[in-house]
Design a protein around this motif. Structure first.
Motif, PDB file in Angstrom:
ATOM      1  N   MET A 160      -9.457  -4.247   5.582  1.00 19.98           N
ATOM      2  CA  MET A 160      -8.730  -5.518   5.779  1.00 19.98           C
ATOM      3  C   MET A 160      -9.238  -6.221   7.031  1.00 19.98           C
ATOM      4  N   CYS A 161      -9.390  -5.437   8.127  1.00 18.09           N
ATOM      5  CA  CYS A 161      -9.835  -6.038   9.392  1.00 18.09           C
ATOM      6  C   CYS A 161     -11.297  -6.485   9.298  1.00 18.09           C
ATOM      7  N   ARG A 162     -12.125  -5.684   8.640  1.00 18.85           N
ATOM      8  CA  ARG A 162     -13.541  -6.054   8.498  1.00 18.85           C
ATOM      9  C   ARG A 162     -13.674  -7.394   7.780  1.00 18.85           C
ATOM     10  N   ASP A 163     -12.941  -7.568   6.671  1.00 20.68           N
ATOM     11  CA  ASP A 163     -13.082  -8.806   5.897  1.00 20.68           C
ATOM     12  C   ASP A 163     -12.432  -9.989   6.616  1.00 20.68           C
ATOM     13  N   ALA A 164     -11.315  -9.728   7.312  1.00 18.73           N
ATOM     14  CA  ALA A 164     -10.685 -10.817   8.086  1.00 18.73           C
ATOM     15  C   ALA A 164     -11.632 -11.268   9.192  1.00 18.73           C
ATOM     16  N   TRP A 165     -12.328 -10.304   9.794  1.00 20.97           N
ATOM     17  CA  TRP A 165     -13.255 -10.647  10.888  1.00 20.97           C
ATOM     18  C   TRP A 165     -14.471 -11.421  10.359  1.00 20.97           C
ATOM     19  N   ARG A 166     -14.981 -11.008   9.207  1.00 18.56           N
ATOM     20  CA  ARG A 166     -16.126 -11.733   8.643  1.00 18.56           C
ATOM     21  C   ARG A 166     -15.744 -13.206   8.427  1.00 18.56           C
ATOM     22  N   PHE A 167     -14.563 -13.436   7.869  1.00 16.30           N
ATOM     23  CA  PHE A 167     -14.116 -14.818   7.633  1.00 16.30           C
ATOM     24  C   PHE A 167     -13.937 -15.549   8.965  1.00 16.30           C
ATOM     25  N   GLU A 168     -13.244 -14.901   9.891  1.00 17.48           N
ATOM     26  CA  GLU A 168     -12.963 -15.538  11.192  1.00 17.48           C
ATOM     27  C   GLU A 168     -14.268 -15.882  11.911  1.00 17.48           C
ATOM     28  N   SER A 169     -15.213 -14.948  11.910  1.00 18.40           N
ATOM     29  CA  SER A 169     -16.419 -15.172  12.709  1.00 18.40           C
ATOM     30  C   SER A 169     -17.327 -16.229  12.081  1.00 18.40           C
ATOM     31  N   MET A 170     -17.070 -16.593  10.815  1.00 11.58           N
ATOM     32  CA  MET A 170     -17.839 -17.673  10.192  1.00 11.58           C
ATOM     33  C   MET A 170     -17.207 -19.052  10.457  1.00 11.58           C
ATOM     34  N   LEU A 171     -16.007 -19.063  11.069  1.00 12.58           N
ATOM     35  CA  LEU A 171     -15.353 -20.344  11.387  1.00 12.58           C
ATOM     36  C   LEU A 171     -15.949 -20.912  12.669  1.00 12.58           C
ATOM     37  N   GLU A 172     -15.827 -22.222  12.833  1.00 15.39           N
ATOM     38  CA  GLU A 172     -16.231 -22.857  14.099  1.00 15.39           C
ATOM     39  C   GLU A 172     -15.360 -22.284  15.209  1.00 15.39           C
ATOM     40  N   CYS A 201       0.827  -1.215   0.000  1.00 13.60           N
ATOM     41  CA  CYS A 201       0.000   0.000   0.000  1.00 13.60           C
ATOM     42  C   CYS A 201       0.855   1.257   0.000  1.00 13.60           C
ATOM     43  N   GLY A 202       2.120   1.110   0.434  1.00 13.86           N
ATOM     44  CA  GLY A 202       2.988   2.276   0.479  1.00 13.86           C
ATOM     45  C   GLY A 202       2.912   3.030   1.785  1.00 13.86           C
ATOM     46  N   ARG A 203       2.269   2.411   2.791  1.00 16.33           N
ATOM     47  CA  ARG A 203       2.309   3.031   4.121  1.00 16.33           C
ATOM     48  C   ARG A 203       2.282   1.942   5.194  1.00 16.33           C
ATOM     49  N   GLY A 204       2.749   2.310   6.375  1.00 13.31           N
ATOM     50  CA  GLY A 204       2.854   1.302   7.422  1.00 13.31           C
ATOM     51  C   GLY A 204       1.871   1.521   8.557  1.00 13.31           C
ATOM     52  N   TYR A 205       1.509   0.427   9.230  1.00 18.19           N
ATOM     53  CA  TYR A 205       0.708   0.492  10.458  1.00 18.19           C
ATOM     54  C   TYR A 205       1.455  -0.251  11.545  1.00 18.19           C
ATOM     55  N   SER A 206       1.356   0.252  12.775  1.00 16.30           N
ATOM     56  CA  SER A 206       2.024  -0.411  13.888  1.00 16.30           C
ATOM     57  C   SER A 206       1.156  -1.545  14.414  1.00 16.30           C
ATOM     58  N   VAL A 207       1.759  -2.394  15.233  1.00 14.14           N
ATOM     59  CA  VAL A 207       1.016  -3.510  15.828  1.00 14.14           C
ATOM     60  C   VAL A 207      -0.174  -2.965  16.629  1.00 14.14           C
ATOM     61  N   LEU A 208       0.051  -1.896  17.393  1.00 13.96           N
ATOM     62  CA  LEU A 208      -1.050  -1.356  18.212  1.00 13.96           C
ATOM     63  C   LEU A 208      -2.148  -0.762  17.335  1.00 13.96           C
ATOM     64  N   GLU A 209      -1.771  -0.144  16.220  1.00 15.78           N
ATOM     65  CA  GLU A 209      -2.791   0.379  15.297  1.00 15.78           C
ATOM     66  C   GLU A 209      -3.623  -0.761  14.713  1.00 15.78           C
ATOM     67  N   VAL A 210      -2.967  -1.875  14.410  1.00 15.25           N
ATOM     68  CA  VAL A 210      -3.700  -3.021  13.858  1.00 15.25           C
ATOM     69  C   VAL A 210      -4.669  -3.571  14.909  1.00 15.25           C
ATOM     70  N   ILE A 211      -4.207  -3.672  16.133  1.00 12.49           N
ATOM     71  CA  ILE A 211      -5.088  -4.195  17.192  1.00 12.49           C
ATOM     72  C   ILE A 211      -6.307  -3.280  17.343  1.00 12.49           C
ATOM     73  N   ARG A 212      -6.071  -1.961  17.344  1.00 15.37           N
ATOM     74  CA  ARG A 212      -7.189  -1.016  17.496  1.00 15.37           C
ATOM     75  C   ARG A 212      -8.157  -1.112  16.311  1.00 15.37           C
ATOM     76  N   ALA A 213      -7.601  -1.244  15.101  1.00 15.56           N
ATOM     77  CA  ALA A 213      -8.471  -1.356  13.911  1.00 15.56           C
ATOM     78  C   ALA A 213      -9.299  -2.637  13.985  1.00 15.56           C
ATOM     79  N   PHE A 214      -8.703  -3.698  14.502  1.00 21.92           N
ATOM     80  CA  PHE A 214      -9.448  -4.962  14.586  1.00 21.92           C
ATOM     81  C   PHE A 214     -10.520  -4.898  15.665  1.00 21.92           C
ATOM     82  N   GLU A 215     -10.229  -4.178  16.738  1.00 24.38           N
ATOM     83  CA  GLU A 215     -11.261  -3.985  17.779  1.00 24.38           C
ATOM     84  C   GLU A 215     -12.460  -3.264  17.183  1.00 24.38           C
TER      85      GLU A 215
END
Ligand code: NAD
Ligand code: UFG
Length: 334
Positions: free
Chosen positions: A321-333, A263-277
């Protein structure tokens, strides 16, 4: 076009297959199912209304590769197949060199025998080693790989460059991926690694889902804005689109070239956690633990070559990215 995807039932291969099928290409998935499932083919049919051919086979089996290329009159190969766990590669270097490097040699021999001249290879930003400056551009020299997995990517890139030099008709594009995450918007395909995930996103997703207790953040004393590691995360659908856009290029440009997909830009681990929340509506517990050996502080790429040569640029941001990862994850057992 008639395209063969080695490793085509895996994470990135399956998302690329979905877009290729939608674009009316004929798609053959060639995979030994060592890290994926045949069921992906049913999912792809549900998503696209078209069913790809699945050939269960190993890329090290040159005869089987030749058969697949010949029987389906393949015009281009996208080479995803490989082992990819950095830590495991340190413990099992022979398996990694055999699978990734010997496998690529057998594939190249099969392509030569069958006269297939176009190849897109799944490379990685790991070939840059420890960045001296950011963003990383393709003109920068490749660096020192810090583990056998990274060395397989570097060696394969070099082998492909040598082959392209020796055969003026050969056309090779090495796509250097930054950190692919996310899932297909249908939630039907995504990334669900066996065992405890090594990578940040699948780990965070499982914590959000209650399948793991908390995220371990590897170090908060890096020279980055919040002290945690920074990466150029890219939606797997954007990455898949990059392969579709690379096809007309690879079929018309003899030689070898490397192209960043990020994408040409970076996110930190904490930013990723917050976006996923935010995406999941779940609280994600985490603790700061020591740095993980071999990790770099930050990396992100300059994607302008991909835009100039392929007409590609990433469309999705970290929230998508987090929205789609969550949709997939939440459809798993659970
Ligand atoms: P994945 O494990 O989901 O997919 C790889 C596929 O290759 C699997 O389906 C596996 O069964 C298959 N495979 C492995 N060895 C094989 C062999 N000898 N013969 C036939 N099939 C074989 O991984 P992915 O995330 O989709 O990665 C695809 C490619 O992209 C890999 O080459 C990987 O190194 C590269 N890459 C991945 C990332 C990432 O973070 N996911 C980053 C950079 C590069
Ligand atoms: N991280 C954590 N906790 C975890 C997992 C990761 O804090 O449980 C941190 C890492 O320290 C790093 C960031 O999250 O700062 C991303 O880590 P990943 O393991 O998800 O990704 P890497 O950038 O380390 O690895 C990726 C690919 C490799 C490739 C490497 C170098 O997964 O295949 O980039 O390009 F070799």
């Amino acid at each position: 076009m008639r395209i063969l995807l080695t490793g085509g039932t895996g994470f990135i291969g399956s998302h690329t297959a979905a877009l290729l099928l939608e674009a009316e290409h004929d798609v053959v998935l060639y995979d030994n199912l060592s890290n994926s499932r045949a069921e992906v083919v049913d999912r792809l049919e549900r998503i696209t209304g078209r069913r790809p051919v699945l050939v269960v086979g190993d890329i090290r089996d040159e005869e089987a590769m030749r058969c697949a290329l010949n029987e389906h009159r393949i015009e281009a190969v996208i080479h995803f197949a490989g082992l990819k766990a950095v830590g495991e590669s340190v413990e099992k270097p022979l398996e990694y060199y055999d699978n990734n490097i010997v496998g690529t040699l057998r594939l190249l021999e099969a392509m030569r025998a069958e006269g297939v001249k176009s190849l897109i290879f799944s490379s990685s930003s790991t070939v840059y080693g420890t960045p001296k400056s950011l963003p990383l551009t393709e003109e920068m020299p490749t660096g020192e790989a810090t583990n056998p997995y990274g060395r397989t990517k570097l060696h394969i890139e070099q082998i492909l460059a040598d082959c392209a030099k020796a055969d003026p008709e050969l056309r090779v594009v090495c796509l250097r991926y930054f950190n692919p995450i996310g899932a297909h918007p249908s939630g039907l395909i995504g990334e669900d690694p066996n065992g405890i995930p090594n990578n940040l996103l699948p780990y965070v997703a499982r914590v959000a889902h209650g399948r793991l207790p908390k995220v371990r953040v590897f170090g908060n004393d890096y020279p980055t804005p919040d002290g945690t590691g920074v990466r150029d995360y890219i939606h797997v659908m954007d990455l898949a689109e990059g392969h579709v856009k690379a096809l007309p290029y690879v079929t018309s440009h003899p030689g070898w070239i490397a192209i960043n997909l990020g994408c040409g830009r970076g996110y930190s681990v904490l930013e990723v956690i917050r976006a996923f929340e935010k995406a999941s509506g779940q609280t994600i517990p985490f603790e700061i633990v020591p740095r993980r050996e071999g990790d770099i502080a930050a990396n992100w790429g300059d994607p302008s070559r991909a835009e100039k040569l392929l007409g590609w640029r990433a469309r999705y941001d970290i929230d998508d990215m987090c929205r789609d990862a969550w949709r997939f994850e939440s459809m798993l057992e659970g």
